[in-house]
Design a protein around this motif. Structure first.
Motif, PDB file in Angstrom:
ATOM      1  N   ARG A 139       0.846  -1.213   0.000  1.00  0.00           N
ATOM      2  CA  ARG A 139       0.000   0.000   0.000  1.00  0.00           C
ATOM      3  C   ARG A 139       0.875   1.255   0.000  1.00  0.00           C
ATOM      4  O   ARG A 139       0.630   2.194  -0.748  1.00  0.00           O
ATOM      5  N   LEU A 140       1.904   1.256   0.856  1.00  0.00           N
ATOM      6  CA  LEU A 140       2.820   2.415   0.892  1.00  0.00           C
ATOM      7  C   LEU A 140       3.443   2.652  -0.481  1.00  0.00           C
ATOM      8  O   LEU A 140       3.553   3.795  -0.926  1.00  0.00           O
ATOM      9  N   MET A 141       3.816   1.582  -1.147  1.00  0.00           N
ATOM     10  CA  MET A 141       4.439   1.735  -2.464  1.00  0.00           C
ATOM     11  C   MET A 141       3.494   2.476  -3.420  1.00  0.00           C
ATOM     12  O   MET A 141       3.916   3.351  -4.168  1.00  0.00           O
ATOM     13  N   THR A 206       2.354  24.972  -1.833  1.00  0.00           N
ATOM     14  CA  THR A 206       2.603  24.262  -3.083  1.00  0.00           C
ATOM     15  C   THR A 206       2.027  22.845  -3.059  1.00  0.00           C
ATOM     16  O   THR A 206       1.287  22.481  -3.974  1.00  0.00           O
ATOM     17  N   LEU A 207       2.324  22.084  -2.017  1.00  0.00           N
ATOM     18  CA  LEU A 207       1.930  20.671  -2.006  1.00  0.00           C
ATOM     19  C   LEU A 207       0.447  20.496  -1.696  1.00  0.00           C
ATOM     20  O   LEU A 207      -0.141  19.473  -2.027  1.00  0.00           O
ATOM     21  N   GLN A 208      -0.151  21.475  -1.018  1.00  0.00           N
ATOM     22  CA  GLN A 208      -1.535  21.287  -0.581  1.00  0.00           C
ATOM     23  C   GLN A 208      -2.471  22.419  -0.973  1.00  0.00           C
ATOM     24  O   GLN A 208      -3.646  22.378  -0.627  1.00  0.00           O
ATOM     25  N   GLY A 305       1.293  13.121   6.780  1.00  0.00           N
ATOM     26  CA  GLY A 305       2.582  12.435   6.661  1.00  0.00           C
ATOM     27  C   GLY A 305       3.533  13.186   5.752  1.00  0.00           C
ATOM     28  O   GLY A 305       4.689  13.440   6.101  1.00  0.00           O
ATOM     29  N   ILE A 306       3.031  13.561   4.592  1.00  0.00           N
ATOM     30  CA  ILE A 306       3.889  14.236   3.613  1.00  0.00           C
ATOM     31  C   ILE A 306       4.367  15.584   4.144  1.00  0.00           C
ATOM     32  O   ILE A 306       5.545  15.928   4.036  1.00  0.00           O
ATOM     33  N   LEU A 307       3.459  16.335   4.740  1.00  0.00           N
ATOM     34  CA  LEU A 307       3.862  17.660   5.229  1.00  0.00           C
ATOM     35  C   LEU A 307       4.850  17.553   6.402  1.00  0.00           C
ATOM     36  O   LEU A 307       5.831  18.287   6.467  1.00  0.00           O
ATOM     37  N   GLY A 309       6.942  15.026   7.070  1.00  0.00           N
ATOM     38  CA  GLY A 309       8.228  14.542   6.580  1.00  0.00           C
ATOM     39  C   GLY A 309       9.011  15.669   5.926  1.00  0.00           C
ATOM     40  O   GLY A 309      10.151  15.949   6.288  1.00  0.00           O
ATOM     41  N   GLY A 310       8.369  16.309   4.965  1.00  0.00           N
ATOM     42  CA  GLY A 310       9.027  17.383   4.220  1.00  0.00           C
ATOM     43  C   GLY A 310       9.410  18.553   5.113  1.00  0.00           C
ATOM     44  O   GLY A 310      10.437  19.201   4.893  1.00  0.00           O
ATOM     45  N   GLN A 311       8.621  18.791   6.136  1.00  0.00           N
ATOM     46  CA  GLN A 311       8.837  19.934   7.018  1.00  0.00           C
ATOM     47  C   GLN A 311      10.166  19.846   7.775  1.00  0.00           C
ATOM     48  O   GLN A 311      11.013  20.722   7.685  1.00  0.00           O
ATOM     49  N   HIS A 312      10.349  18.772   8.532  1.00  0.00           N
ATOM     50  CA  HIS A 312      11.531  18.681   9.395  1.00  0.00           C
ATOM     51  C   HIS A 312      12.822  18.623   8.599  1.00  0.00           C
ATOM     52  O   HIS A 312      13.795  19.302   8.921  1.00  0.00           O
ATOM     53  N   THR A 313      12.821  17.783   7.561  1.00  0.00           N
ATOM     54  CA  THR A 313      14.039  17.603   6.778  1.00  0.00           C
ATOM     55  C   THR A 313      14.422  18.891   6.055  1.00  0.00           C
ATOM     56  O   THR A 313      15.582  19.299   6.065  1.00  0.00           O
ATOM     57  N   SER A 314      13.430  19.537   5.464  1.00  0.00           N
ATOM     58  CA  SER A 314      13.713  20.715   4.657  1.00  0.00           C
ATOM     59  C   SER A 314      14.072  21.928   5.527  1.00  0.00           C
ATOM     60  O   SER A 314      14.998  22.689   5.193  1.00  0.00           O
ATOM     61  N   PRO A 374      19.699  14.945   7.244  1.00  0.00           N
ATOM     62  CA  PRO A 374      18.732  15.162   8.331  1.00  0.00           C
ATOM     63  C   PRO A 374      18.408  13.904   9.135  1.00  0.00           C
ATOM     64  O   PRO A 374      18.236  13.987  10.344  1.00  0.00           O
ATOM     65  N   LEU A 375      18.330  12.738   8.467  1.00  0.00           N
ATOM     66  CA  LEU A 375      17.954  11.512   9.185  1.00  0.00           C
ATOM     67  C   LEU A 375      19.217  10.683   9.419  1.00  0.00           C
ATOM     68  O   LEU A 375      19.697  10.006   8.514  1.00  0.00           O
ATOM     69  N   HIS A 376      19.759  10.739  10.653  1.00  0.00           N
ATOM     70  CA  HIS A 376      21.044  10.063  10.868  1.00  0.00           C
ATOM     71  C   HIS A 376      20.904   8.560  11.024  1.00  0.00           C
ATOM     72  O   HIS A 376      21.859   7.824  10.857  1.00  0.00           O
ATOM     73  N   MET A 379      15.879   2.725  10.220  1.00  0.00           N
ATOM     74  CA  MET A 379      15.720   1.438  10.911  1.00  0.00           C
ATOM     75  C   MET A 379      14.756   0.495  10.215  1.00  0.00           C
ATOM     76  O   MET A 379      13.844   0.927   9.530  1.00  0.00           O
ATOM     77  N   ARG A 380      14.976  -0.783  10.426  1.00  0.00           N
ATOM     78  CA  ARG A 380      14.038  -1.824   9.992  1.00  0.00           C
ATOM     79  C   ARG A 380      13.968  -2.866  11.095  1.00  0.00           C
ATOM     80  O   ARG A 380      14.967  -3.134  11.744  1.00  0.00           O
ATOM     81  N   LYS A 381      12.810  -3.482  11.276  1.00  0.00           N
ATOM     82  CA  LYS A 381      12.719  -4.600  12.210  1.00  0.00           C
ATOM     83  C   LYS A 381      12.930  -5.905  11.445  1.00  0.00           C
ATOM     84  O   LYS A 381      12.402  -6.068  10.342  1.00  0.00           O
TER      85      LYS A 381
END
Ligand code: X2N
Ligand code: HEM
Length: 521
Positions: A139-141, A206-208, A305-307, A309-314, A374-376, A379-381
């Motif tokens: 679904r995420l894909m 722009t995105l919304q 989710g999109i906002l 994610g984009g917010q912190h990194t950017s 930004p994301l140091h 992770m994956r389980k």
């Protein structure tokens, strides 16, 4: 008095006094520590990666990892090599460093590792149900595909002037800049206030679309602030810790999600899908391959989710970039000259095409992401026992694997003098990027074992890269047009602070700015 009164009970059953309780607890903790230490010394499993020594069970290496993950990785790499396990607040994290480690983790089989099992307890309360890490990977894909289909060159051509307009409005209004006085010629701006604000205004616009952007002048800014404060390493460790930030997060999630749903219904009713934003692409396309339609609730939650994610990194990236440019007057001047060369002496309205013709600007963004990914930690389980290629190590099911693509990016084996900010190291040669024009070290290819992966790799790779470059490029260009700036007297670029969700500069993050036009007059 009955025979079961308090007095007589106390006489029959000795209620332990507080110092007895304390002694018991201390004994328990001491035994736990001793058992934990002995277990590490005596029961080292030769088929599992070495474990970083830690005194306290559960807490493990949280403090040294949390304070400076890169130093932690470096120190333990010296002891153990590229692969080792550490305990992070009850979780066993197996790190695999270097390009090979990144490839191993980011391109692991879907049946072997899961991102949603690693992230969903943090992200689902913030974004809401049914999307990103609260659904099966397939679904995420498709959600990523729907979102990505909004991010076209055609859309970016409309985004650039929208971001330009937001930047101008922002200088004028924000107390960090003109504070309403359009003649203000200089000042001191706190970047970790200004850049998150400018980022959320430009991303939402722009995105919304215009309607969501307008809500940020009212209640939405506070609600998103409440969501932000529930998107922290603390909430990664204790998702439902009963503190005000958690309750506010949950209340804000509902209100924000409801607001998007309302807008979705309005757009359907009016039939106006004219804006090239991500909400509209979801309204047009969000039907999964098996015929299942995304619900309005899911489309709404995807927007959060999109906002987020984009917010912190950017915001982190633009802050770092402005600090580095502020610390380097030559770079600042070169960026201004590049702009004049590309756009013309009178600097007319910026276009998407202009941005594509500014190699130094884009190299500055790239260099910022190299030094300050930004994301140091990604992770994956682990879902099935995982054998690490070329070793006899098995990472058992239930552990986590951790990739740190930022490590090779600051490793002198791949980048000459890696702690120096030098955009000129990025010389584009066809599709390949030479790391350093002067020393023929590693050459970056498109493979997942590249030493430069600020946007990740594999099935979970970022879809926001092009948008981020448009947003960051436009914002930085506007800064360079409008201002010259320096860091406060005697201060260099701040050291990183790793205790938030993204790697931020530590305080103070102020710049001293002067306007170019007004200075000339
Ligand atoms: C207690 C130091 O601080 O002593 F957002 F649609 C939206 C990434 C999740 C990283 C979790 C733990 C740090 C403990 C420090 C979307 C844009 C995404 C992608 C210990 C003493 C989300 C949690 C970081 C644990 C480190 C990544 C983001 N593009 N955005 N001790 O999720 O992409 C999205 C994707 C995560 C983490 C940590 C400590 C799609 C301390 C002091 C304290 N980590 N962390 N995104 N620690 N201390 C995103 C993928 C996903
Ligand atoms: C995934 C970095 C901006 C949306 C990722 C990943 C990284 C990353 C490293 C992989 C995460 C993992 O493997 O666990 C960045 C950086 C950005 C940025 C450095 C800015 C400088 C954005 C923006 C958006 C966005 C602006 C939205 C428009 C996403 C999404 C994913 C993702 C949807 C997919 C998550 C998954 O499949 O698990 N990003 N990102 N990112 N990013 Fe970004």
């Amino acid at each position: 008095m009955g025979i079961l009164s308090g007095d007589s009970l106390a006489g029959l059953v000795q209620i332990p006094s507080w110092h007895v309780v304390l002694a018991g607890l201390t004994a328990f903790v001491v035994v736990a520590i001793v058992v934990n230490v002995l277990a590490q010394i005596l029961f080292r499993d030769p088929n599992q990666p070495p474990v970083v020594f830690h005194w306290i069970p559960v807490l493990g290496s949280a403090v040294s990892y949390g304070m400076d993950p890169y130093k932690f990785f470096e120190d333990n790499r010296k002891k153990f090599g590229d692969v080792f396990t550490f305990v992070l607040l009850g979780r066993k994290m197996t790190v695999a460093l270097g390009p090979k480690g990144n490839d191993f983790i980011l391109n692991a089989k879907l049946s072997d590792v899961s991102a949603e099992d690693a992230y969903h307890h943090l992200t689902t309360p913030v974004f809401g149900k049914g999307v990103v890490y609260d659904c099966p990977n397939h679904r995420l894909m498709e959600q990523k595909k729907f979102a990505k289909s909004a991010l076209t060159v055609q859309a970016f051509r409309t985004y650039v002037p929208a971001i330009v307009e937001e930047a101008r409005k922002y200088w004028l209004k924000s107390p960090q800049f003109f504070g309403g006085d359009s003649n203000r010629a200089s000042g001191n701006a706190h970047l970790l206030t200004a850049m998150p604000e400018l980022t959320i205004f430009t991303a939402s616009r722009t995105l919304q679309g215009k309607q969501i952007r307008a809500k940020f002048d009212e209640s939405f800014a506070d609600l998103y602030h409440d969501l932000d404060r529930g998107f922290t390493p603390l909430h990664f460790v204790f998702p439902n810790i009963p503190i005000p930030a958690t309750f506010r997060r949950d209340a804000a999630q509902k209100k924000v999600s409801d607001t998007y749903m309302e807008l979705i219904r309005e757009r359907r009713q009016s039939g106006d899908f004219s804006e090239m934003d991500i909400i509209n692409t979801f309204l047009k396309e969000a039907i999964y391959k098996d015929g299942v339609r995304m619900t309005d609730r899911e489309i709404a939650n995807m927007q959060i989710g999109i906002l987020m994610g984009g917010q912190h990194t950017s915001a982190a990236t633009s802050t770092w970039a402005l600090l580095h440019i502020g610390a380097d007057p030559k770079l600042q001047e070169a960026l201004y000259r590049e702009q004049i060369e590309v756009c013309g002496e009178d600097l007319p309205e910026l276009t998407y095409e202009n941005l594509q013709s500014m190699p130094l600007l884009n190299a500055t963004i790239r260099e910022t992401l190299r030094m300050h990914m930004p994301l140091h930690s990604l992770m994956r389980k682990v879902r099935n026992n995982l054998t690490i290629e070329g070793t006899h190590y098995v990472v058992p099911k239930g552990n986590y694997v951790m990739a740190a693509p930022g490590v090779p990016m600051i490793d002198s084996n791949y980048f000459t003098d890696p702690m120096t900010f030098r955009p000129s190291r990025w010389d584009e040669v066809k599709n390949e990027i030479k790391v350093d024009a002067n020393a023929d070290k590693a050459t970056i290819s498109k493979g997942a074992s590249s030493p430069y992966l600020p946007f990740g790799a594999g099935r979970h790779r970022c879809i926001g890269e092009q948008f981020a470059f448009v947003q960051l490029g436009t914002i930085l260009t506007m800064f360079i047009r409008e201002f010259t700036w320096t860091l406060p007297e005697g201060r260099g670029v701040p050291k990183p602070d790793y205790t938030s969700m993204v790697t931020l500069p530590s305080e103070p993050t102020n710049i001293i700015w002067t306007r170019r036009q007004i200075a000339k007059k």
